[in-house]
Design a protein around this motif. Structure first.
Motif, mmCIF file in Angstrom:
data_model
loop_
_atom_site.group_PDB
_atom_site.id
_atom_site.type_symbol
_atom_site.label_atom_id
_atom_site.label_comp_id
_atom_site.label_asym_id
_atom_site.label_seq_id
_atom_site.Cartn_x
_atom_site.Cartn_y
_atom_site.Cartn_z
ATOM 1 N N LYS A 77 0.824 -1.218 0.000
ATOM 2 C CA LYS A 77 0.000 0.000 0.000
ATOM 3 C C LYS A 77 0.849 1.255 0.000
ATOM 4 O O LYS A 77 0.465 2.290 -0.558
ATOM 5 C CB LYS A 77 -0.935 -0.011 1.217
ATOM 6 C CG LYS A 77 -2.164 0.873 1.051
ATOM 7 C CD LYS A 77 -3.214 0.550 2.095
ATOM 8 C CE LYS A 77 -4.498 1.306 1.823
ATOM 9 N NZ LYS A 77 -5.569 0.954 2.789
ATOM 10 N N LEU A 78 2.035 1.191 0.593
ATOM 11 C CA LEU A 78 2.942 2.337 0.590
ATOM 12 C C LEU A 78 3.491 2.616 -0.818
ATOM 13 O O LEU A 78 3.804 3.760 -1.147
ATOM 14 C CB LEU A 78 4.119 2.089 1.545
ATOM 15 C CG LEU A 78 3.861 2.260 3.036
ATOM 16 C CD1 LEU A 78 5.106 1.854 3.819
ATOM 17 C CD2 LEU A 78 3.467 3.691 3.373
ATOM 18 N N GLY A 79 3.629 1.556 -1.620
ATOM 19 C CA GLY A 79 4.124 1.770 -2.976
ATOM 20 C C GLY A 79 5.224 0.843 -3.432
ATOM 21 O O GLY A 79 5.993 1.176 -4.336
ATOM 22 N N ILE A 80 5.322 -0.353 -2.820
ATOM 23 C CA ILE A 80 6.310 -1.354 -3.235
ATOM 24 C C ILE A 80 5.561 -2.627 -3.630
ATOM 25 O O ILE A 80 4.933 -3.266 -2.794
ATOM 26 C CB ILE A 80 7.311 -1.670 -2.107
ATOM 27 C CG1 ILE A 80 8.053 -0.399 -1.673
ATOM 28 C CG2 ILE A 80 8.311 -2.728 -2.566
ATOM 29 C CD1 ILE A 80 8.976 -0.607 -0.481
ATOM 30 N N ALA A 81 5.615 -2.984 -4.900
ATOM 31 C CA ALA A 81 4.925 -4.181 -5.390
ATOM 32 C C ALA A 81 5.947 -5.177 -5.911
ATOM 33 O O ALA A 81 7.074 -4.812 -6.241
ATOM 34 C CB ALA A 81 3.928 -3.820 -6.489
ATOM 35 N N ARG A 82 5.530 -6.438 -6.005
ATOM 36 C CA ARG A 82 6.457 -7.469 -6.473
ATOM 37 C C ARG A 82 5.751 -8.537 -7.283
ATOM 38 O O ARG A 82 4.528 -8.700 -7.219
ATOM 39 C CB ARG A 82 7.157 -8.141 -5.285
ATOM 40 C CG ARG A 82 6.246 -9.063 -4.490
ATOM 41 C CD ARG A 82 7.010 -9.900 -3.473
ATOM 42 N NE ARG A 82 7.916 -10.865 -4.093
ATOM 43 C CZ ARG A 82 8.719 -11.670 -3.419
ATOM 44 N NH1 ARG A 82 8.719 -11.626 -2.086
ATOM 45 N NH2 ARG A 82 9.498 -12.532 -4.019
ATOM 46 N N LEU A 174 9.402 -4.808 -7.791
ATOM 47 C CA LEU A 174 10.385 -5.875 -7.625
ATOM 48 C C LEU A 174 9.970 -7.054 -8.489
ATOM 49 O O LEU A 174 8.858 -7.571 -8.353
ATOM 50 C CB LEU A 174 10.475 -6.308 -6.159
ATOM 51 C CG LEU A 174 11.349 -5.455 -5.217
ATOM 52 C CD1 LEU A 174 10.738 -4.076 -5.022
ATOM 53 C CD2 LEU A 174 11.525 -6.138 -3.874
ATOM 54 N N LEU A 175 10.860 -7.463 -9.374
ATOM 55 C CA LEU A 175 10.598 -8.570 -10.292
ATOM 56 C C LEU A 175 11.521 -9.728 -9.954
ATOM 57 O O LEU A 175 12.741 -9.610 -10.045
ATOM 58 C CB LEU A 175 10.836 -8.131 -11.741
ATOM 59 C CG LEU A 175 10.043 -6.905 -12.230
ATOM 60 C CD1 LEU A 175 10.489 -6.523 -13.643
ATOM 61 C CD2 LEU A 175 8.546 -7.195 -12.209
ATOM 62 N N ASP A 176 10.932 -10.868 -9.565
ATOM 63 C CA ASP A 176 11.711 -12.042 -9.180
ATOM 64 C C ASP A 176 11.799 -12.997 -10.365
ATOM 65 O O ASP A 176 10.849 -13.713 -10.675
ATOM 66 C CB ASP A 176 11.061 -12.727 -7.971
ATOM 67 C CG ASP A 176 11.971 -13.773 -7.333
ATOM 68 O OD1 ASP A 176 13.000 -14.123 -7.944
ATOM 69 O OD2 ASP A 176 11.655 -14.238 -6.223
ATOM 70 N N PHE A 206 13.616 -3.094 -9.361
ATOM 71 C CA PHE A 206 14.659 -3.913 -8.739
ATOM 72 C C PHE A 206 14.343 -5.354 -9.101
ATOM 73 O O PHE A 206 13.245 -5.843 -8.808
ATOM 74 C CB PHE A 206 14.651 -3.709 -7.231
ATOM 75 C CG PHE A 206 15.763 -4.403 -6.490
ATOM 76 C CD1 PHE A 206 17.045 -4.451 -6.988
ATOM 77 C CD2 PHE A 206 15.520 -4.991 -5.242
ATOM 78 C CE1 PHE A 206 18.074 -5.075 -6.299
ATOM 79 C CE2 PHE A 206 16.531 -5.616 -4.534
ATOM 80 C CZ PHE A 206 17.814 -5.662 -5.064
ATOM 81 N N MET A 207 15.256 -6.036 -9.768
ATOM 82 C CA MET A 207 14.926 -7.375 -10.261
ATOM 83 C C MET A 207 16.022 -8.389 -9.986
ATOM 84 O O MET A 207 17.206 -8.075 -9.978
ATOM 85 C CB MET A 207 14.617 -7.343 -11.755
ATOM 86 C CG MET A 207 15.791 -7.019 -12.650
ATOM 87 S SD MET A 207 15.341 -7.142 -14.402
ATOM 88 C CE MET A 207 16.926 -6.780 -15.163
ATOM 89 N N ILE A 208 15.568 -9.614 -9.738
ATOM 90 C CA ILE A 208 16.436 -10.783 -9.716
ATOM 91 C C ILE A 208 16.338 -11.432 -11.089
ATOM 92 O O ILE A 208 15.230 -11.604 -11.614
ATOM 93 C CB ILE A 208 15.973 -11.804 -8.651
ATOM 94 C CG1 ILE A 208 16.085 -11.222 -7.244
ATOM 95 C CG2 ILE A 208 16.778 -13.094 -8.756
ATOM 96 C CD1 ILE A 208 15.415 -12.093 -6.188
ATOM 97 N N GLU A 209 17.465 -11.764 -11.682
ATOM 98 C CA GLU A 209 17.403 -12.393 -12.992
ATOM 99 C C GLU A 209 18.661 -13.206 -13.253
ATOM 100 O O GLU A 209 19.766 -12.794 -12.920
ATOM 101 C CB GLU A 209 17.219 -11.334 -14.079
ATOM 102 C CG GLU A 209 16.973 -11.897 -15.469
ATOM 103 C CD GLU A 209 15.855 -12.931 -15.490
ATOM 104 O OE1 GLU A 209 16.180 -14.121 -15.721
ATOM 105 O OE2 GLU A 209 14.686 -12.570 -15.251
ATOM 106 N N HIS A 210 18.474 -14.405 -13.852
ATOM 107 C CA HIS A 210 19.603 -15.260 -14.220
ATOM 108 C C HIS A 210 20.001 -15.087 -15.686
ATOM 109 O O HIS A 210 21.115 -15.460 -16.063
ATOM 110 C CB HIS A 210 19.264 -16.730 -13.954
ATOM 111 C CG HIS A 210 19.345 -17.116 -12.514
ATOM 112 N ND1 HIS A 210 20.536 -17.174 -11.825
ATOM 113 C CD2 HIS A 210 18.384 -17.444 -11.616
ATOM 114 C CE1 HIS A 210 20.311 -17.533 -10.570
ATOM 115 N NE2 HIS A 210 19.017 -17.700 -10.423
#
Length: 256
Positions: A77-82, A174-176, A206-210
């Motif tokens: 709700k503050l503004g951080i989604a994933r 945030l993208l995992d 901000f993302m995690i990626e291989h």
């Protein structure tokens, strides 16, 4: 402008330290990647930021507000989604319904107003549907809005999960592992898609990626974790030539 930082964030599970002394800084409008071998602690770092785990030590700040220990819904709700490594859509619901559900995060009507469809809830519902249509248009999914999520091709399911996250009005996304399981053509399409939504919505990503072609082609900066410890941070070119990073991925010295 700094929008997110972690200060000495550490996560321990019993005697195991999954992430140790993690210091991260995200500036507004950046695309930053977090990479490292399997088991390096990348998803644990995401889980600390999004409230799934409360750090054993350290703190997390969103625009100077200490969010350490907040619930995931409060942080969203503050503004951080994933998004998640394994797609977590409502597979039996339509594309539109998946996005509408995410829109409910900011609904002001209470439970009774929703059940009895009071005027305020009907106004909000109309506004949510209008907003969802606009979002699906911007993400290229409006033509399949009535399709079941489970019937979409894999690449479109990934896009839908991102669209659902965007429906919460995030400042940071945030993208995992968004490209996990994709073929080269889908990966290239996703890279363009991420660039597009970053500009369209003014996001910090901000993302995690291989997939290194994605990481090197899209990131402004990269953090590298190995066994829960940050071993490098820098631009893509700096990371490509970093001896510690090469050793972590190949398991040998650079001159071997």
């Amino acid at each position: 402008m700094e929008v997110l930082r972690t200060e000495h964030a550490t996560m321990q599970f019993g005697g195991l330290t999954a992430v140790n002394d993690f210091n991260l800084c995200l500036n507004q409008g950046e695309i930053v990647a977090l990479i490292g071998p399997n088991g390096a602690g990348k998803t644990t770092a995401f889980n600390m930021i999004t409230g799934v785990y409360k750090p054993t030590q350290g703190a997390i700040f969103f625009k100077d507000e200490n969010i350490t220990g907040m619930r995931p819904d409060q942080i969203t709700k503050l503004g951080i989604a994933r998004t998640f490594q394994n797609i977590r859509l409502f597979k039996d619901l339509s594309v539109m319904d998946n996005v509408l559900i995410a829109n409910h995060l900011h609904v002001r009507s209470n439970f009774l107003e929703a059940v009895f469809r009071f005027p305020r809830y009907r106004r909000e519902e109309k506004e949510m549907r209008k907003k969802s249509i606009a979002l699906l248009e911007k993400t290229g999914l409006v033509s399949v809005q009535n399709e079941k999520a489970s019937s979409l091709p894999y690449g479109m399911q990934r896009k839908l999960e991102i669209a659902r996250a965007l429906a919460t009005d995030p400042e940071i996304l945030l993208l995992d592992e968004p490209a996990a399981g994709m073929n080269p053509r889908e990966t290239e399409d996703l890279t363009h898609f991420i660039r597009g939504i970053q500009k369209e919505f003014g996001l910090t990503i901000f993302m995690i990626e291989h997939h290194m072609e994605v990481v090197m082609g899209i990131s402004d900066r990269i953090y590298v974790l190995d066994y829960g410890v940050t071993i490098a941070e820098g631009t893509p070119s700096e990371i490509q030539n970093n001896r510690k990073v090469i050793e972590a991925y190949l398991g040998v010295a650079e001159n071997a």
